[in-house]
Motif scaffolding. Structure first.
Motif: not given
Length: 294
Positions: A51-66, A84-97
């Motif tokens: 969510v926040t970028r470091p001012t300097r340095g490196r972040v690596s190895g982040a998994p696809p689902v956080i 709200y949860l249905v909206h989040i689920g849709r954003m993460r690839g779930l079908r509405t039902a």
């Protein structure tokens, strides 16, 4: 494995909140981040979550689902918790039902009070926190990041949260969380880091509570008019305490088993009468509308 290499962060021209952080989050581990208020714990978690970028340095190895639960969950003016949860689920690839089923399942599991259609901003802090937890695990994450996740939760949700941490770790995921009480951090983590003056240092671990071992439940009472009045004690600040509530003029304290003797000594020295000590699972859940204060 998520890694931070020489990561530093500051806001504008101010002081460095984090300074040259080298840190790794291994799979299948629960990691506690310790530190005083303002030490940079939330900043570190935001960097880990991307969510926040470091001012300097490196972040690596982040998994696809956080999954990420911030320290302040935003209030959505008109959205109910399930919508709200249905909206989040849709954003993460779930079908509405599927998203609807998953959202309902999580809200029922966490025992949401207030109604699934009630705007989130109208829910109590503890119930809004249940929605925040639910959105983070709509799809089981490979990295779950939680900022003060126990804040405001009732006793039942406290136990469900512990189950959720176990579930993520059991399938090889990682959990990173903060809590201001080191007794909680010790009970639910396998690794720990402490932030001191911007540096992140590995710390010696306190042995976690064994899986399946219940918390102790201590009932304290005023000894009565024949004795001096007991001392005023903020039980929430006593080492090992996970929850406190008052019922029928008695104080009910949920405490980590390893810290039970210390709590009893504090109570007796303060002039309190110990009415009962039991294992929480043997006692069952107390009824009524009261909830644990954490």
């Amino acid at each position: 494995m998520l890694r931070l290499a020489d990561v530093s962060k500051r806001y504008g021209p101010g002081h460095w909140v984090l300074d040259r952080v080298d840190m790794q989050i291994p799979p299948a581990q629960s990691v506690a981040v310790l530190g005083t208020n303002g030490s940079g714990k939330s900043t570190l978690l935001r960097i880990l979550a991307g969510v926040t970028r470091p001012t300097r340095g490196r972040v690596s190895g982040a998994p696809p689902v956080i999954g990420y639960v911030p320290d302040r969950f935003p209030a959505f003016d008109a959205m109910g918790s399930l919508a709200y949860l249905v909206h989040i689920g849709r954003m993460r690839g779930l079908r509405t039902a599927e998203a609807r089923r998953r959202g309902q399942q999580l809200l029922e599991r966490l025992q949401l009070v207030g109604g699934i259609r009630t705007p989130i901003r109208a829910l109590s802090k503890g119930n809004a926190q249940k929605v925040a937890l639910s959105q983070a695990i709509m799809v089981l994450p490979q990295l779950l990041i939680l900022d003060e996740p126990w804040s405001g939760l009732d006793a039942n949700a406290h136990d469900v949260l512990a189950e959720i941490l176990d579930e993520v770790v059991r399938v090889g995921g990682s959990v990173v969380f903060t809590d201001h009480r080191e007794s909680i951090s010790g009970a639910y983590s396998t690794l720990a880091y402490r932030i001191e003056e911007g540096r992140v240092l590995a710390v010696e671990r306190v042995a976690p509570r064994p899986r399946g071992v219940p918390m102790a439940h201590v009932v304290l009472a005023d000894p009565g008019a024949e004795c001096p009045p007991p001392s005023r004690i903020d039980w929430r600040e006593v080492a090992g305490v996970a929850g406190v509530r008052s019922i029928d003029e008695a104080i009910h304290v949920q405490v980590h088993p390893a810290a039970c003797d210390g709590l009893l000594m504090t109570a007796l020295r303060g002039g309190w009468s110990v009415a009962e000590v039991r294992r929480d699972r043997e006692a069952g859940r107390l009824g009524g509308g009261d909830s644990w204060a954490h």
